[in-house]
Scaffold this active site. Structure first.
Site, mmCIF file in Angstrom:
data_model
loop_
_atom_site.group_PDB
_atom_site.id
_atom_site.type_symbol
_atom_site.label_atom_id
_atom_site.label_comp_id
_atom_site.label_asym_id
_atom_site.label_seq_id
_atom_site.Cartn_x
_atom_site.Cartn_y
_atom_site.Cartn_z
ATOM 1 N N GLU A 154 0.810 -1.201 0.000
ATOM 2 C CA GLU A 154 0.000 0.000 0.000
ATOM 3 C C GLU A 154 0.857 1.270 0.000
ATOM 4 O O GLU A 154 1.726 1.457 0.857
ATOM 5 C CB GLU A 154 -0.938 -0.009 1.216
ATOM 6 C CG GLU A 154 -1.832 1.204 1.346
ATOM 7 C CD GLU A 154 -2.727 1.443 0.132
ATOM 8 O OE1 GLU A 154 -3.320 0.472 -0.372
ATOM 9 O OE2 GLU A 154 -2.829 2.603 -0.316
ATOM 10 N N HIS A 177 -1.437 3.093 4.603
ATOM 11 C CA HIS A 177 -2.447 3.876 3.880
ATOM 12 C C HIS A 177 -2.559 5.260 4.497
ATOM 13 O O HIS A 177 -2.469 5.404 5.707
ATOM 14 C CB HIS A 177 -3.801 3.153 3.931
ATOM 15 C CG HIS A 177 -4.814 3.695 2.952
ATOM 16 N ND1 HIS A 177 -5.416 4.928 3.103
ATOM 17 C CD2 HIS A 177 -5.298 3.182 1.798
ATOM 18 C CE1 HIS A 177 -6.237 5.131 2.078
ATOM 19 N NE2 HIS A 177 -6.174 4.087 1.268
ATOM 20 N N THR A 205 -5.764 1.686 -5.490
ATOM 21 C CA THR A 205 -5.410 0.257 -5.332
ATOM 22 C C THR A 205 -6.085 -0.610 -6.390
ATOM 23 O O THR A 205 -5.460 -1.509 -6.965
ATOM 24 C CB THR A 205 -5.859 -0.288 -3.960
ATOM 25 O OG1 THR A 205 -5.427 0.593 -2.941
ATOM 26 C CG2 THR A 205 -5.287 -1.671 -3.704
ATOM 27 N N ASP A 240 1.506 0.048 -4.945
ATOM 28 C CA ASP A 240 0.312 0.183 -5.794
ATOM 29 C C ASP A 240 0.180 1.559 -6.434
ATOM 30 O O ASP A 240 -0.255 1.674 -7.584
ATOM 31 C CB ASP A 240 -0.970 -0.244 -5.047
ATOM 32 C CG ASP A 240 -1.286 0.592 -3.809
ATOM 33 O OD1 ASP A 240 -0.424 1.383 -3.353
ATOM 34 O OD2 ASP A 240 -2.417 0.438 -3.284
ATOM 35 N N HIS A 241 0.576 2.611 -5.698
ATOM 36 C CA HIS A 241 0.444 3.990 -6.224
ATOM 37 C C HIS A 241 1.164 4.902 -5.247
ATOM 38 O O HIS A 241 1.625 4.435 -4.197
ATOM 39 C CB HIS A 241 -1.037 4.400 -6.357
ATOM 40 C CG HIS A 241 -1.845 4.119 -5.118
ATOM 41 N ND1 HIS A 241 -1.724 4.869 -3.969
ATOM 42 C CD2 HIS A 241 -2.724 3.123 -4.819
ATOM 43 C CE1 HIS A 241 -2.522 4.378 -3.045
ATOM 44 N NE2 HIS A 241 -3.127 3.306 -3.519
HETATM 45 C C1 GP9 Z 1 -9.120 -0.522 0.514
HETATM 46 C C2 GP9 Z 1 -7.726 -0.482 -0.004
HETATM 47 C C3 GP9 Z 1 -7.206 0.923 -0.062
HETATM 48 O O1 GP9 Z 1 -9.725 -1.766 0.426
HETATM 49 O O2 GP9 Z 1 -7.627 -1.129 -1.206
HETATM 50 O O3 GP9 Z 1 -7.696 1.558 -1.158
HETATM 51 P P1 GP9 Z 1 -7.028 2.856 -1.806
HETATM 52 O O4 GP9 Z 1 -7.634 4.033 -1.097
HETATM 53 O O5 GP9 Z 1 -5.557 2.812 -1.617
HETATM 54 O O6 GP9 Z 1 -7.421 2.764 -3.219
HETATM 55 MN MN MN Z 2 -3.829 1.766 -2.248
#
Ligand code: GP9
Ligand code: MN
Length: 424
Positions: free
Chosen positions: A38, A198, A82, A257-258
């Site tokens: 994340e 996150h 994500t 992921d980003h």
């Molecule tokens: C939530 C997780 C986080 O289930 O995938 O999402 P994001 O905000 O990073 O897209």
């Molecule tokens: Mn994410």
């Protein structure tokens, strides 16, 4: 219709590279574990706070035998964050310029990695400590062909101190996942979506003694702490995989992921990076770490300019599965003569020598805009990037994979899958 898919197929065919024979099939029959790390950006790799490494475990993988680390790898996500990253990894297609593809086009026909591998005897499963409806995953995963989806209802969500913004913290998440993973028939294709790192990167003060940063910007300062916690969770996970005996027969792909730190934090980031965060530097910060661990392989640091679309063809070739007949926009990271063009979803494009950021063409080496007279240096890469995005968008908006019938592919039926709550 089918004439449109033919045009796209021609583009894809023309851009296909031969697999590198030194890598093709080297992981044949092995299990696969993806880990979505994340919000992890590459600037933390090798970074120290108060003389302590933020991600000592990931850093140790950079030089470890069996592990490949890609240091010029970029995320290509849009508003779907994500879920966009997942979409890119599963399909080697681009997410959409607006909205999240998993919200708007979950009912499309896809020819995703779990479905491709199904006919090769793989069982697929997704693990995530949030509830299945988030990002419309419970619908999208059926279209991907996931056999199982272990969402928050499979985990102990009762202890407040184990929870963070969107669900379970990474350590309990991985710990509780191990028995479920061990129960899967092999070979398996799985993914684990982490959450501790996150935004707003909080609630981990009591989980680690790792210091916060000292930029004075709480978001950036805490990021180092939550990233450190995730790094420890990953190390525990690797150790548990070794203990279970799965490690030696499993390819592990870990990707950021980003971005986690937005442009709103440029001031603090300039302290972290020791330079002003210009538009050019901000584009450089879109690098996310990619590790691919293949048991028995040599490993090493790979500098190829690449993005998330490139991972699926790489993995498939490692597994010895030819995907030339599939619609995909990536190029195997180990192939020779890669284009090294990385289209971003906002229209910017990165390449080995030049980057086009907000319409300005930069020389990567100097970080300066290049002379007007040479601005055509970016034109060619921009043109190809635009073409890829346009064709990929066409596939998604017009649901064109309905008309595509790759050789050796057995279509899946999303209605065959359902993800039930284990304790209704
Ligand atoms: C939530 C997780 C986080 O289930 O995938 O999402 P994001 O905000 O990073 O897209
Ligand atoms: Mn994410």
């Amino acid at each position: 219709d089918s004439s449109e898919i033919a045009e796209i197929q021609n583009y894809v065919k023309a851009n296909n590279l031969d697999a590198n024979p030194e890598y093709f099939g080297k992981a044949k029959g092995m299990n696969v574990i993806y880990v979505s790390m994340e919000s992890l950006q590459s600037f933390v790799i090798g970074k120290e706070i108060d003389g302590k490494e933020v991600t000592p475990f990931l850093n140790s993988l950079v030089e470890k035998e069996g592990a490949y680390y890609f240091d010029n790898f970029f995320h290509q996500t849009g508003q779907g964050k994500t879920s966009d990253a997942e979409f890119i990894m599963e399909n080697s297609l681009y997410p959409l310029p607006q909205g999240a593809v998993s919200m708007t086009h979950a009912g499309n026909t896809y020819q995703s990695a779990p479905a491709i591998l199904k006919s090769r005897g793989y069982t697929s499963a997704a693990f995530h400590g949030n509830y299945k409806t988030f990002w419309n995953r419970s619908v999208m995963y059926k279209s991907y062909g996931y056999d199982k989806f272990y969402d928050a209802t499979y985990y102990n969500m009762d202890n407040q101190e184990d929870l963070v913004a969107y669900g379970l913290k990474d350590k309990p998440f991985f710990k509780e996942s191990i028995p479920m993973l061990e129960d899967l028939p092999q070979p398996f294709y799985t993914k684990f979506l982490t959450l501790s790192n996150h935004f707003p990167f909080d609630k981990h003060e009591n989980d680690t003694d790792f210091p916060q940063g000292d930029t004075g910007d709480g978001v950036v300062d805490r990021y180092f702490q939550t990233a450190h916690y995730m790094d420890q969770a990953l190390e525990d996970f690797f150790n548990d995989l070794k203990e279970s005996g799965l490690y030696d027969n499993t390819v592990i792909v870990m990707y950021g992921d980003h971005y986690g730190i937005s442009e709103n934090h440029n001031k603090a980031m300039s302290k972290v990076m020791g330079k002003e965060i210009t538009e050019f530097e901000n584009a450089q910060l879109q690098r996310v770490p990619l590790f691919i661990h293949v048991p028995g392989m040599e490993g090493g640091v790979n500098h190829t300019y690449s993005g998330q679309v490139d991972v699926r063809p790489t993995l498939m070739n490692l597994l010895g599965v030819k995907t030339n007949d599939y619609i995909h926009f990536g190029q195997d990271l180990f192939a020779k003569d890669r284009k090294e063009i990385v289209p971003f979803r906002n229209g910017d494009v990165m390449s080995e020598e030049y980057s086009s950021i907000q319409g300005v063409c930069y020389d990567n080496e100097t970080g300066e805009p290049i002379a007007e007279s040479e601005a055509n240096k970016c034109k060619e890469v921009s043109k190809d990037a635009q073409k890829q995005l346009e064709l990929s968008d066409k596939v998604v908006y017009e649901d064109l994979l309905r008309f595509h019938d790759p050789k050796g592919y057995t279509p899946i039926d999303p209605n065959d899958y359902q993800y039930n709550n284990p304790n209704p």
